[in-house]
Design an enzyme around this catalytic site. Sequence first.
Site, PDB file in Angstrom:
ATOM      1  CD  GLU A   1      -2.751   1.364   2.451  1.00  0.00           C
ATOM      2  OE1 GLU A   1      -2.683   0.514   3.342  1.00  0.00           O
ATOM      3  OE2 GLU A   1      -3.544   2.317   2.485  1.00  0.00           O
TER       4      GLU A   1
ATOM      5  CE  LYS B   1      -5.927  -0.032   1.560  1.00  0.00           C
ATOM      6  NZ  LYS B   1      -6.620  -0.637   2.695  1.00  0.00           N
TER       7      LYS B   1
HETATM    8  P1  13P Z   1      -9.165   4.385   3.890  1.00  0.00           P
HETATM    9  O1  13P Z   1      -9.988   3.705   2.807  1.00  0.00           O
HETATM   10  O2  13P Z   1     -10.002   5.013   4.977  1.00  0.00           O
HETATM   11  O3  13P Z   1      -8.114   5.285   3.313  1.00  0.00           O
HETATM   12  O4  13P Z   1      -8.410   3.228   4.662  1.00  0.00           O
HETATM   13  C1  13P Z   1      -7.772   2.262   3.940  1.00  0.00           C
HETATM   14  C2  13P Z   1      -6.582   1.803   4.692  1.00  0.00           C
HETATM   15  O5  13P Z   1      -6.455   0.646   4.988  1.00  0.00           O
HETATM   16  C3  13P Z   1      -5.536   2.779   5.036  1.00  0.00           C
HETATM   17  O6  13P Z   1      -4.357   2.118   5.380  1.00  0.00           O
END
Ligand code: 13P
Length: 346
Positions: A178, A220
């Site tokens: 991510e 992500k």
């Molecule tokens: P959000 O969709 O609220 O950004 O959260 C996703 C997430 O896992 C952030 O690390």
Amino acid sequence: MTAQSELQTTVEALSQKGKGILAADESVPTIAKRFKAISVESTEETRRAYRSLLLAAPTLGEFVSGVILHEETLGQYTDDGTSLPQLAARQGIVPGIKVDAGKIPLAGAPGDEITQGLDGLAKRVDAYKRQGARFAKWRAVYNVSDTLPSRLAIEANAEALARYAAICQEQGIVPIVEPEVLIDGDHTMARCAEVTEAVLHEVFHALHRHRVVLEHMLLKPSMVVPGKAHAQQATPAEVAAQTIRILRRTVPAAVPSVNFLSGGQTPVEATANLDAINRLGPQPWQLSFSYGRALQEPALQAWKGQAANARNSQDALIERARLNSAACQAQYTAAMEVANRESRLE
Ligand code: 13P
């Protein structure tokens, strides 16, 4: 099962068509902030009650393939003694775990941040797996300005993401990689696109260097959007066009699924943008969601800390999950929002 076939099984379960991931892994300070907004004190018990309610939502497994949990949740139980990861697994939802230890300032790079948590990670991942986790998440964060993020931050965060992903795969755990380019600030959409391209390019370079198997990971990313404080906001069609342009330049076709974060978009924006992205037609990867706030905000508002509101809260979660599932298949329309609200008022 070999680590490779274990990883393949988990990837297939997570990337089922029309399903996405629920991020319910807020850190203790972050969940306290969310609870404060609905005047609920954050304690181990209120967090357990809320997250039990989410995972028990009837039919959630029709729209959600995986859930990212916080370490605390992994060891918690429902009132009738079911472990929370088991509660998810019963609905066919794969339990996952946030394994990073949060961000700190990056030394030598004022304004940039680095995510920590690599020391002892292999041991922790092994323990989480015994508790039922099958995939993991590590979030790197990039602040945006005319000068941020620096090359140093882009390279250091890519290196950490790749080391994390390699460690997870060695343990038979699917890594969600991510890299979040933050929405905060008044930067243009073009600046977000430029930063996102540089970030993703470096992340995949590092993943290759660390021999991460791209078929056995999920990406992500954030969508390409203007800064929240920028005067001109973008339409879903513009977000979709820019996001796909950058992903096609940087994300290898071997990656099975891209699951966007919502990153401060409203629930309706996040759904409309995902739908517009999928309307651009088939891409090398599946395009789905891994939303935290965009799935949970209406559920939190409906709950307000009261057990009597549990059902309404679950309904609100299911509504967002169903609309995002439609968006994964380019079948969402704004009219579905109105139709839903009216039918609930009847
Ligand atoms: P959000 O969709 O609220 O950004 O959260 C996703 C997430 O896992 C952030 O690390």
